[in-house]
Design a protein around this motif. Structure first.
Motif, short mmCIF file in Angstrom:
data_model
loop_
_atom_site.label_atom_id
_atom_site.label_comp_id
_atom_site.label_asym_id
_atom_site.label_seq_id
_atom_site.Cartn_x
_atom_site.Cartn_y
_atom_site.Cartn_z
N GLN A 127 0.81 -1.21 0.00
CA GLN A 127 0.00 0.00 0.00
C GLN A 127 0.85 1.27 0.00
O GLN A 127 0.31 2.37 -0.19
CB GLN A 127 -0.96 -0.01 1.18
N GLN A 128 2.17 1.12 0.19
CA GLN A 128 3.07 2.28 0.13
C GLN A 128 3.55 2.56 -1.29
O GLN A 128 4.36 3.47 -1.49
CB GLN A 128 4.28 2.03 1.05
N ALA A 129 3.06 1.83 -2.27
CA ALA A 129 3.46 2.03 -3.66
C ALA A 129 2.98 3.38 -4.18
O ALA A 129 1.97 3.91 -3.71
CB ALA A 129 2.90 0.92 -4.53
N PRO A 130 3.68 3.97 -5.15
CA PRO A 130 3.18 5.19 -5.79
C PRO A 130 1.77 4.98 -6.34
O PRO A 130 1.43 3.89 -6.79
CB PRO A 130 4.20 5.44 -6.91
N ALA A 131 0.99 6.03 -6.30
CA ALA A 131 -0.40 5.94 -6.76
C ALA A 131 -0.46 5.45 -8.21
O ALA A 131 0.27 5.92 -9.07
CB ALA A 131 -1.06 7.31 -6.66
N GLY A 132 -1.33 4.46 -8.42
CA GLY A 132 -1.54 3.94 -9.76
C GLY A 132 -0.61 2.85 -10.20
O GLY A 132 -0.79 2.28 -11.29
N LEU A 133 0.40 2.52 -9.39
CA LEU A 133 1.36 1.49 -9.81
C LEU A 133 0.74 0.10 -9.75
O LEU A 133 0.82 -0.67 -10.71
CB LEU A 133 2.61 1.54 -8.94
N VAL A 134 0.13 -0.24 -8.61
CA VAL A 134 -0.42 -1.59 -8.43
C VAL A 134 -1.88 -1.60 -8.83
O VAL A 134 -2.73 -1.00 -8.16
CB VAL A 134 -0.26 -2.05 -6.96
N ARG A 135 -2.18 -2.28 -9.93
CA ARG A 135 -3.57 -2.39 -10.37
C ARG A 135 -4.33 -3.40 -9.54
O ARG A 135 -5.51 -3.22 -9.22
CB ARG A 135 -3.63 -2.80 -11.84
N GLU A 136 -3.68 -4.51 -9.16
CA GLU A 136 -4.39 -5.58 -8.45
C GLU A 136 -3.41 -6.36 -7.58
O GLU A 136 -2.25 -6.54 -7.95
CB GLU A 136 -5.09 -6.51 -9.45
N THR A 137 -3.90 -6.75 -6.42
CA THR A 137 -3.15 -7.63 -5.52
C THR A 137 -3.96 -8.89 -5.36
O THR A 137 -5.11 -8.85 -4.91
CB THR A 137 -2.93 -6.95 -4.16
N ILE A 138 -3.36 -10.02 -5.73
CA ILE A 138 -4.07 -11.30 -5.75
C ILE A 138 -3.37 -12.27 -4.81
O ILE A 138 -2.19 -12.59 -4.98
CB ILE A 138 -4.13 -11.89 -7.18
N VAL A 139 -4.09 -12.73 -3.79
CA VAL A 139 -3.59 -13.73 -2.85
C VAL A 139 -4.26 -15.06 -3.19
O VAL A 139 -5.49 -15.15 -3.22
CB VAL A 139 -3.89 -13.33 -1.40
N VAL A 140 -3.45 -16.07 -3.47
CA VAL A 140 -3.97 -17.41 -3.78
C VAL A 140 -3.70 -18.28 -2.56
O VAL A 140 -2.57 -18.66 -2.28
CB VAL A 140 -3.34 -17.99 -5.04
N ASP A 141 -4.76 -18.59 -1.82
CA ASP A 141 -4.65 -19.21 -0.51
C ASP A 141 -4.89 -20.71 -0.58
O ASP A 141 -5.85 -21.17 -1.20
CB ASP A 141 -5.66 -18.55 0.43
N SER A 142 -4.02 -21.46 0.10
CA SER A 142 -4.22 -22.92 0.20
C SER A 142 -4.41 -23.34 1.64
O SER A 142 -4.28 -24.53 1.96
CB SER A 142 -3.02 -23.65 -0.41
N SER A 143 -4.71 -22.39 2.53
CA SER A 143 -4.81 -22.69 3.96
C SER A 143 -6.04 -23.53 4.29
O SER A 143 -7.10 -23.32 3.69
CB SER A 143 -4.87 -21.39 4.77
N PRO A 144 -5.93 -24.44 5.25
CA PRO A 144 -7.11 -25.20 5.68
C PRO A 144 -8.02 -24.40 6.61
O PRO A 144 -9.10 -24.87 6.95
CB PRO A 144 -6.49 -26.39 6.42
N GLU A 145 -7.58 -23.21 7.01
CA GLU A 145 -8.39 -22.36 7.89
C GLU A 145 -8.68 -21.04 7.17
O GLU A 145 -8.03 -20.70 6.20
CB GLU A 145 -7.68 -22.13 9.22
N PRO A 146 -9.68 -20.26 7.65
CA PRO A 146 -10.09 -19.06 6.92
C PRO A 146 -9.31 -17.81 7.27
O PRO A 146 -9.54 -16.76 6.65
CB PRO A 146 -11.55 -18.91 7.36
N ASP A 147 -8.41 -17.86 8.24
CA ASP A 147 -7.80 -16.63 8.75
C ASP A 147 -6.95 -15.91 7.70
O ASP A 147 -6.97 -14.68 7.60
CB ASP A 147 -6.94 -16.93 9.97
N THR A 148 -6.17 -16.67 6.92
CA THR A 148 -5.31 -16.04 5.92
C THR A 148 -6.14 -15.30 4.88
O THR A 148 -5.84 -14.15 4.54
CB THR A 148 -4.42 -17.10 5.24
N ALA A 149 -7.18 -15.95 4.39
CA ALA A 149 -8.05 -15.30 3.40
C ALA A 149 -8.73 -14.07 4.01
O ALA A 149 -8.88 -13.04 3.34
CB ALA A 149 -9.09 -16.29 2.89
N ALA A 150 -9.12 -14.15 5.26
CA ALA A 150 -9.83 -13.05 5.91
C ALA A 150 -8.96 -11.81 6.01
O ALA A 150 -9.41 -10.69 5.72
CB ALA A 150 -10.33 -13.47 7.28
N VAL A 151 -7.69 -11.97 6.42
CA VAL A 151 -6.83 -10.80 6.55
C VAL A 151 -6.51 -10.21 5.17
O VAL A 151 -6.38 -8.99 5.03
CB VAL A 151 -5.54 -11.12 7.33
N ALA A 152 -6.40 -11.07 4.15
CA ALA A 152 -6.14 -10.56 2.80
C ALA A 152 -7.33 -9.76 2.29
O ALA A 152 -7.17 -8.68 1.69
CB ALA A 152 -5.84 -11.73 1.86
#
Length: 228
Positions: free
Chosen positions: A27-52
């Motif tokens: 989130q500290q990137a210059p404005a407009g640099l990052v179009r999308e942040t994609i987290v691909v989760d393989s966790s057996p629990e929901p916490d990782t997806a929730a924080v993302a």
């Protein structure tokens, strides 16, 4: 000059504690640099997806296979540039400005300097050894991040769904096609596995796995050896 947009793809598994720190760095990137942040989760629990999701990332699900997770995330991304990162890494101050300059240069694949976020002379020696491996052989690994144009990745045949050695496999296919260049900034990885198993033991195990892979060991054989 217009700035090419960037997609950040992060495979994750059980990283609810460390992933928020990386997402905050993004989130500290210059404005407009990052179009999308994609987290691909393989966790057996929901916490990782929730924080993302709370951090505004797009979350996808996949089995516990880092190559496959990267493949899924890359397929979902729309930006012409890709930054592939491990979920337990930390970006340095000013990373976005340096990445912008790299994206404006001639087509290449770019990597960060390897750094372990833990104290110890043995870890500093490890960082030094990785630096010289990259300098002499242009052979960074996945925990150093990888910035590259999507067109170059497609020219190399894309990301293969390998459970292990997906990073080495990709770099070796990129080497004949474009320069592999150093960004000149550190990417700090969490030191838990180096502290848990010891630097020498971990380095020896990883070297043995790479040697077995080059000698033709199957993906299943490598995974059994790694997780054993």
């Amino acid at each position: 000059m217009s700035r090419p947009p960037l997609a950040v793809v992060i495979p994750a598994r059980l990283e609810a504690e460390r992933l928020p720190l990386l997402l905050a760095d993004l989130q500290q990137a210059p404005a407009g640099l990052v179009r999308e942040t994609i987290v691909v989760d393989s966790s057996p629990e929901p916490d990782t997806a929730a924080v993302a999701q709370r951090a505004g990332a797009q979350v996808l699900r996949s089995g516990a296979n880092r190559g496959r997770q990267l493949q899924v995330g890359i397929a979902a991304a729309t930006a012409p540039w890709l930054l592939l990162l491990h979920a337990d890494s930390r970006l340095p101050t000013g990373w976005g400005t340096r990445v912008e300059r790299a994206m404006a240069d001639e087509p290449a694949a770019w990597y960060f300097d390897f750094q372990v976020a833990a104290a110890g002379l043995n870890l500093r020696l490890l960082e030094w050894a990785v630096h010289w491996r990259c300098q002499l052989r242009a052979l960074p690994y996945g925990d150093q991040g990888l910035l590259l144009p999507r067109a170059l990745l497609e020219q190399a045949g894309g990301m293969r769904p390998l459970a292990l050695m997906e990073d080495l496999d990709l770099i070796q296919r990129l080497q004949p096609l474009a320069p592999i260049r150093r960004l000149g900034l550190p990417l700090a990885v969490h030191g838990r596995r180096w502290r848990r198993d010891g630097v020498l033991k971990t380095a020896q195990r990883n070297a043995a796995l790479r040697r077995a892979w080059r000698q033709g060991a199957t993906e299943d054989e490598l995974a059994q050896r790694y997780y054993r």
